[in-house]
Design a protein around this motif. Structure first.
Motif, PDB file in Angstrom:
ATOM      1  N   ARG A 183       0.912  -0.947  -0.053  1.00 31.30           N
ATOM      2  CA  ARG A 183      -0.045   0.194   0.038  1.00 31.30           C
ATOM      3  C   ARG A 183       0.703   1.218   0.200  1.00 31.30           C
ATOM      4  O   ARG A 183       0.537   2.195  -0.684  1.00 31.30           O
ATOM      5  N   ARG A 184       2.120   1.238   0.749  1.00 27.95           N
ATOM      6  CA  ARG A 184       3.046   2.277   0.685  1.00 27.95           C
ATOM      7  C   ARG A 184       3.500   2.556  -0.477  1.00 27.95           C
ATOM      8  O   ARG A 184       3.529   3.792  -0.968  1.00 27.95           O
ATOM      9  N   MET A 207       2.077   1.648  -3.519  1.00 24.25           N
ATOM     10  CA  MET A 207       1.241   2.180  -4.308  1.00 24.25           C
ATOM     11  C   MET A 207       0.833   3.661  -3.981  1.00 24.25           C
ATOM     12  O   MET A 207       0.779   4.542  -4.933  1.00 24.25           O
ATOM     13  N   VAL A 208       0.784   4.188  -2.726  1.00 21.30           N
ATOM     14  CA  VAL A 208       0.780   5.636  -2.599  1.00 21.30           C
ATOM     15  C   VAL A 208       1.681   6.431  -3.216  1.00 21.30           C
ATOM     16  O   VAL A 208       1.487   7.455  -3.715  1.00 21.30           O
ATOM     17  N   ILE A 209       3.178   5.878  -2.844  1.00 19.13           N
ATOM     18  CA  ILE A 209       4.315   6.674  -3.464  1.00 19.13           C
ATOM     19  C   ILE A 209       4.222   6.455  -4.819  1.00 19.13           C
ATOM     20  O   ILE A 209       4.569   7.669  -5.301  1.00 19.13           O
ATOM     21  N   ALA A 210       4.032   5.683  -5.680  1.00 13.38           N
ATOM     22  CA  ALA A 210       3.999   5.644  -7.217  1.00 13.38           C
ATOM     23  C   ALA A 210       2.721   6.136  -7.697  1.00 13.38           C
ATOM     24  O   ALA A 210       2.468   6.113  -8.816  1.00 13.38           O
ATOM     25  N   ASP A 211       1.552   6.303  -6.930  1.00 13.19           N
ATOM     26  CA  ASP A 211       0.335   6.919  -7.254  1.00 13.19           C
ATOM     27  C   ASP A 211      -0.347   5.766  -8.318  1.00 13.19           C
ATOM     28  O   ASP A 211      -1.024   5.903  -9.314  1.00 13.19           O
ATOM     29  N   GLY A 212      -0.147   4.464  -7.667  1.00  9.78           N
ATOM     30  CA  GLY A 212      -0.764   3.286  -8.148  1.00  9.78           C
ATOM     31  C   GLY A 212      -0.161   2.718  -9.309  1.00  9.78           C
ATOM     32  O   GLY A 212      -0.762   1.685  -9.997  1.00  9.78           O
ATOM     33  N   ASP A 213       1.126   3.174  -9.714  1.00  7.23           N
ATOM     34  CA  ASP A 213       1.974   2.309 -10.803  1.00  7.23           C
ATOM     35  C   ASP A 213       2.813   1.397 -10.209  1.00  7.23           C
ATOM     36  O   ASP A 213       3.587   1.422  -9.518  1.00  7.23           O
ATOM     37  N   TYR A 242       6.403   0.469 -10.180  1.00  9.05           N
ATOM     38  CA  TYR A 242       7.552   0.999  -8.953  1.00  9.05           C
ATOM     39  C   TYR A 242       7.959  -0.120  -8.303  1.00  9.05           C
ATOM     40  O   TYR A 242       9.090  -0.008  -7.561  1.00  9.05           O
TER      41      TYR A 242
END
Length: 501
Positions: free
Chosen positions: A453-454, A456-462, A465
């Motif tokens: 989850r962290r 995905m938050v950093i990568a804006d769902g990409d 990453y």
């Protein structure tokens, strides 16, 4: 100098009378547990964990006691392997190949003493490796972000699952069961309950200690009732115990080589002592060649797997302490103990709680000496313990499990849940589905979800990453190889069994 200063701190903790007593008691109990066929270090540690909480031990004392039990069980597994041709645990399987023939040739005492010395060499060198390698690995771990930790958790599932079963599909199923159990409770992000069925008892999730004791201890009771309804008996008698100095000197290089092989296998997440024992035995057999006569009762065939599996046991503590990822099934149980004590294994553990880490390491050095002194003169005593009938052993294991769990929570629901996990563990073993990936899923499922989850938050769902660094790419490759490699190794792993035919 930093390591020496830290080690001195550790000895100041380990040499206190109470901690020293715990190490000695743990060594004795561990050797007994390892000697009893079927229990092994994982079950032994799981059974005794509730006792540590009922005694009110602090983090350092509890960890010293449990790791002493862990090391002692690794020592003790060789006793039933040599005398009964029944491995005390899975890593001791390779010891039966030459240990039992050596005992039948009238050298049971020599085999037990030689295996004890080899166990000491392997465990001692692994502890020295832990002293120097763990701080270095801890510094590397500071470079890990959420993507790297997610890949590391995936590597643990793939390698531990692949090595604990002959069927990768069953290992994957077991891991999914564990991950599903880890999802029970309130979601940390949304605050919504998940898979609770409306039960308030499940809102906080499932206590992994309840799951561990149920899957290991209670399931073992069910399985033992079915498989070993009669009292055990010693297959080989020991008249006298002498120290075989000639054999010890002849196998000195074998012990050193196999300790290195076993330690490397133990450091790899998921490989554990079983792989260390196998690789040590097979590598020494290849060095000796056909003239080595492995499988007929040669001293090198006893020293090699014992040095390898005890070195792997020490090596498995490295990823657990530095990365928070268990290197074996037993270290997965120890990881649960640390988490219950509100201690988070990882790179910060060495700086935030140095007394815990270095007190543990110093206690391991002391425990190795205690085990060597204990296992040579007390061989006959441990042999007698193998004659304990099941009607004495089973009620004791069951009582310890129930009293220990109830003392933690005071909840009858946890007792019922523990029995449910015991039934689940029994069914899984009957279906030849490994339980270690289930435990791993329960332990690491929440952390793995948080890391994803962290990321995905950093990568804006990409999702790309997750493959954004050389470390994460290397871990993904290692995970794939670790999951597929056992398929190719299976044919090789069957070869040692033909020796006993």
């Amino acid at each position: 100098m930093d390591i020496l200063e830290s080690l001195m701190l550790g000895f100041s903790v380990a040499l206190t009378p109470f901690t020293l007593m715990l190490a000695i008691v743990g060594c004795f109990l561990g050797t007994i547990i390892g000697a009893l066929p079927g229990l092994g270090p994982s079950n032994g540690v799981a059974i005794l964990i509730p006792i540590t909480f009922s005694m009110g031990l602090d983090a350092t004392s509890a960890l010293v006691l449990m790791t002493a039990v862990y090391y002692g069980a690794m020592y003790g597994g060789r006793i039933s392997s040599i005398l009964l041709n029944i491995p005390g645990d899975e890593p001791a399987l390779m010891t039966t190949l030459d240990g039992y023939p050596m005992a039948k040739n009238g050298r049971a005492g020599d085999a037990l003493v030689l295996s004890g010395v080899a166990s000491f060499v392997g465990a001692f060198l692994a502890t020295v490796g832990l002293i120097f390698l763990a701080p270095m690995l801890a510094r590397v771990a500071y470079q890990f972000g959420p993507a790297e930790y997610f890949a590391l958790y995936l590597l643990a599932f793939c390698t531990l699952g692949g090595m604990s079963s002959n069927n990768q599909a069953k290992s994957a199923l077991a891991a999914c069961i564990g991950l599903g159990i880890a999802m029970v409770g309130v979601d940390n992000s949304s605050g919504m309950p998940r898979f609770t069925g409306g039960s308030l008892h499940l809102m906080d999730g499932i206590d992994f200690l309840v799951a561990i004791v149920g899957l290991f201890a209670i399931a073992e009771v069910f399985f033992f009732i079915e498989s070993h309804g009669k009292a055990s008996s010693i297959g080989v008698k020991i008249e006298k115990v002498m120290i075989p100095w000639k054999d010890i000197w002849h196998t000195k290089w074998t012990m050193l080589r196999c300790s290195l092989v076993g330690f490397i296998a133990g450091v790899l997440p998921g490989a554990g002592a079983s792989l260390g024992s196998f690789l040590a035995y097979m590598s020494e057999k290849s060095i000796a060649g056909e003239e080595g006569k492995f499988g007929t009762g040669v001293p090198k065939g006893v020293a090699a797997p014992e040095a390898g599996n005890n070195a792997a046991a020490g090596g498995a503590l490295v990823p657990m302490l530095t990365l928070g990822v268990p290197g074996s099934g037993t270290t997965a149980v120890l990881l649960a103990l640390l988490m219950t004590l509100n201690i988070t294994p990882g790179p910060t553990l060495f700086s935030e709680r140095p007394e815990v880490v270095w007190g543990l390491i110093a206690s391991l050095l002391i425990a190795n000496v205690v085990l060597l002194l204990m296992n040579v003169p007390m061989v006959k005593i441990f042999v007698r313990i193998l004659q304990v009938p099941p009607w004495v052993l089973l009620p004791g294991v069951t009582m310890i499990s129930f009293v220990g769990i109830y003392s933690l929570s005071g909840s009858y629901f946890d007792l019922l849940l523990m029995i449910g996990f015991g039934v689940l563990g029994y069914v899984l073993r009957k279906l030849d589905i490994p339980t270690v990936p289930v435990i791993l899923g329960i332990l690491l499922g929440g952390h793995m979800e948080d890391a994803l989850r962290r990321a995905m938050v950093i990568a804006d769902g990409d999702f790309m990453y997750l493959f954004n660094s050389p470390i994460s790419i290397g871990l993904w490759i290692a995970a794939v190889v670790g999951f597929i490699a056992p398929m190719f190794l299976r044919g090789v792993l069957k070869k040692p069994q033909r020796i006993t035919d």
